[in-house]
Motif scaffolding. Structure first.
Motif, PDB file in Angstrom:
ATOM      1  N   GLU A  79       7.139  37.708  26.100  1.00 19.43           N
ATOM      2  CA  GLU A  79       6.266  38.853  25.829  1.00 19.43           C
ATOM      3  C   GLU A  79       6.883  40.160  26.315  1.00 19.43           C
ATOM      4  O   GLU A  79       6.858  41.176  25.611  1.00 19.43           O
ATOM      5  CB  GLU A  79       4.896  38.664  26.504  1.00 19.43           C
ATOM      6  N   LYS A  80       7.446  40.138  27.531  1.00 20.15           N
ATOM      7  CA  LYS A  80       8.033  41.360  28.085  1.00 20.15           C
ATOM      8  C   LYS A  80       9.266  41.795  27.298  1.00 20.15           C
ATOM      9  O   LYS A  80       9.505  42.991  27.102  1.00 20.15           O
ATOM     10  CB  LYS A  80       8.390  41.152  29.560  1.00 20.15           C
ATOM     11  N   CYS A  81      10.062  40.812  26.850  1.00 20.79           N
ATOM     12  CA  CYS A  81      11.235  41.147  26.030  1.00 20.79           C
ATOM     13  C   CYS A  81      10.805  41.821  24.728  1.00 20.79           C
ATOM     14  O   CYS A  81      11.353  42.865  24.347  1.00 20.79           O
ATOM     15  CB  CYS A  81      12.033  39.888  25.719  1.00 20.79           C
ATOM     16  N   ILE A  82       9.817  41.242  24.037  1.00 16.63           N
ATOM     17  CA  ILE A  82       9.369  41.787  22.756  1.00 16.63           C
ATOM     18  C   ILE A  82       8.732  43.159  22.954  1.00 16.63           C
ATOM     19  O   ILE A  82       8.987  44.098  22.190  1.00 16.63           O
ATOM     20  CB  ILE A  82       8.352  40.835  22.074  1.00 16.63           C
ATOM     21  N   LEU A 107      11.466  45.684  23.528  1.00 16.42           N
ATOM     22  CA  LEU A 107      12.203  45.942  22.289  1.00 16.42           C
ATOM     23  C   LEU A 107      11.404  46.846  21.357  1.00 16.42           C
ATOM     24  O   LEU A 107      11.979  47.727  20.691  1.00 16.42           O
ATOM     25  CB  LEU A 107      12.518  44.616  21.591  1.00 16.42           C
ATOM     26  N   LEU A 108      10.096  46.670  21.313  1.00 16.73           N
ATOM     27  CA  LEU A 108       9.253  47.450  20.413  1.00 16.73           C
ATOM     28  C   LEU A 108       8.957  48.848  20.927  1.00 16.73           C
ATOM     29  O   LEU A 108       8.721  49.769  20.136  1.00 16.73           O
ATOM     30  CB  LEU A 108       7.929  46.711  20.180  1.00 16.73           C
ATOM     31  N   THR A 109       8.959  49.027  22.245  1.00 16.26           N
ATOM     32  CA  THR A 109       8.536  50.318  22.813  1.00 16.26           C
ATOM     33  C   THR A 109       9.689  51.224  23.233  1.00 16.26           C
ATOM     34  O   THR A 109       9.460  52.364  23.617  1.00 16.26           O
ATOM     35  CB  THR A 109       7.615  50.099  24.026  1.00 16.26           C
ATOM     36  N   ASN A 153      19.092  46.258  22.095  1.00 10.76           N
ATOM     37  CA  ASN A 153      19.223  45.016  22.864  1.00 10.76           C
ATOM     38  C   ASN A 153      18.579  45.226  24.225  1.00 10.76           C
ATOM     39  O   ASN A 153      18.902  46.201  24.917  1.00 10.76           O
ATOM     40  CB  ASN A 153      20.703  44.657  23.020  1.00 10.76           C
ATOM     41  N   VAL A 154      17.677  44.336  24.617  1.00 10.82           N
ATOM     42  CA  VAL A 154      16.948  44.511  25.876  1.00 10.82           C
ATOM     43  C   VAL A 154      17.008  43.228  26.706  1.00 10.82           C
ATOM     44  O   VAL A 154      17.275  42.146  26.191  1.00 10.82           O
ATOM     45  CB  VAL A 154      15.476  44.906  25.622  1.00 10.82           C
ATOM     46  N   GLY A 155      16.749  43.378  27.990  1.00  7.59           N
ATOM     47  CA  GLY A 155      16.723  42.227  28.889  1.00  7.59           C
ATOM     48  C   GLY A 155      16.326  42.650  30.283  1.00  7.59           C
ATOM     49  O   GLY A 155      15.996  43.816  30.529  1.00  7.59           O
ATOM     50  N   GLY A 156      16.370  41.686  31.206  1.00  5.93           N
ATOM     51  CA  GLY A 156      16.032  41.958  32.597  1.00  5.93           C
ATOM     52  C   GLY A 156      17.231  41.796  33.491  1.00  5.93           C
ATOM     53  O   GLY A 156      18.355  41.559  33.029  1.00  5.93           O
ATOM     54  N   TYR A 208      18.856  48.420  26.992  1.00  6.90           N
ATOM     55  CA  TYR A 208      17.808  48.781  27.956  1.00  6.90           C
ATOM     56  C   TYR A 208      17.492  47.603  28.872  1.00  6.90           C
ATOM     57  O   TYR A 208      17.348  46.467  28.422  1.00  6.90           O
ATOM     58  CB  TYR A 208      16.533  49.217  27.226  1.00  6.90           C
ATOM     59  N   ILE A 209      17.360  47.920  30.163  1.00 10.55           N
ATOM     60  CA  ILE A 209      17.002  46.922  31.172  1.00 10.55           C
ATOM     61  C   ILE A 209      15.608  47.240  31.702  1.00 10.55           C
ATOM     62  O   ILE A 209      15.326  48.367  32.119  1.00 10.55           O
ATOM     63  CB  ILE A 209      18.012  46.928  32.339  1.00 10.55           C
TER      64      ILE A 209
END
Length: 354
Positions: free
Chosen positions: A108-111, A114-116, A121-124, A205-206
């Protein structure tokens, strides 16, 4: 909202001999509350253990049709990811690692991120945890600049744009437009991110709320091999993106090359004393002091944030200090060796790269 109103997700997990981890990793995604995980693709490099059997059992005996086992005869992670990409039917490609544990809201946090954000490419952050003593030394060393090179994706508190990210979550169409991952032995993620950054400086983005815990290698030999391959991959990435300085990835090679040149000069210039022995001893002391510093810094949260094994088997402070002091030079020397080996292989022997 209906399930179809959420972007569909393909989770891709490269594996090789992961019988101890694969069921838990798959289970974490099966138990995710994200409503539209379309498929979980396990791309196995012809494991010699029970990994394929476990995946097959989860898929068939537990009636989980979204779990699919794919074969990777090359045993190279980047190729596994591309096999998964070609098979993916989801709107979003979410890369996962079998050496990790994921928070309940990881997908959920990844999606959401990515949407906001404007990112491609996003991750933690890559949070290091341990269940064994040598692992603990690696996990502690990962919190030192000497062990992480100042990488933003190693900082659990960091939020913002960066030059690369751990694992990654991106639109499948974006990855397909880039023709997937480069077929190199390692560092394929950083290489991909370099291509993304060429078109958009805010492509990566992290988000600190995306939580994933990574279990590092358990032995000195496996750690050395891992960072040797990292060095090889970093050299290949530097050759593909020569206009980008990428100092962090070159630091081990540049630093140790300087040390070696200094030592050679000291041997050749008999008339001058360049104090090589004294500098070597000073370097060892610096590593021991840095290991002591980072262990003191993490002392209060070692048992709550890093150690997740049997509490009775937790390593002592002295053991953590000693293993950390071994790990730091191992990482640097292994990375340097891999970088130098790939340079020799590519430039001197003219052997084609991956």
């Amino acid at each position: 909202m209906s399930v179809n109103s959420y972007p569909s997700v393909s989770v891709v997990i490269p594996t090789y001999n992961e019988e101890d981890n694969v069921e838990a990793v798959i289970g974490s995604f099966l138990n995710s509350k994200y409503p539209n995980i379309l498929e979980i693709l396990v791309v196995d490099g012809e494991s010699c253990d029970r990994t394929p059997e476990i995946v097959d059992k989860l898929a068939h005996y537990h009636y989980k049709p979204q779990i699919k086992l794919l074969n990777n005869p090359y045993r190279i992670q980047s190729i596994a990811l591309n096999i998964g990409l070609q098979a993916s039917r989801g709107d979003i490609f979410l890369r996962a690692d079998a050496h990790c544990r994921y928070s309940h809201d990881y997908v959920e946090k990844c999606i959401e991120t990515l949407l906001t954000t404007k990112a491609s490419n996003v991750g933690g952050a890559q949070r290091f945890v341990a269940q064994e003593k040598f692992q603990a030394g690696v996990a502690v060393a990962a919190n030192s600049f000497l062990g992480n090179g100042g990488a933003k994706y190693r900082n659990p508190q960091y939020n913002g744009y960066a030059d690369t990210v751990f694992l990654g979550c991106l639109w499948t169409k974006t990855l397909l437009s880039l023709k997937g991952y480069s077929h190199q032995i390692t560092n394929e993620d950083a290489e991909l991110n370099q291509r993304l950054l060429k078109d958009d400086s805010e492509a990566i983005y992290i988000n600190s709320q995306i939580k994933v815990w990574y279990f590092p290698r358990k032995t000195w030999k496996s750690l050395f091999r891992q960072y040797f391959n990292y060095g090889r991959g970093r050299y290949l990435t530097s050759q593909k993106h020569r206009q980008d300085w990428q100092l962090r990835g070159k630091l081990p090679f540049l630093g140790l090359s300087g040390v070696i040149c200094w030592a050679i000069a000291d041997l050749v210039l008999f008339s001058r004393n360049l104090y090589t022995k004294e500098l070597f001893i000073l370097g060892i002391l610096c590593i021991l002091i840095e290991s002591l510093r980072i262990n003191f810094k993490l002392q209060s949260k070692f048992h709550t944030e890093i150690w997740c094994g049997n509490i009775d088997a937790a390593p002592s402070f002295f053991n953590r200090w000693l293993n950390c002091a071994i790990v730091i030079p191992t990482i640097v020397v292994a990375h340097f060796s891999g970088y130098a080996y790939q340079f020799f292989r590519s430039k001197i022997l003219r052997i084609p790269n991956y």
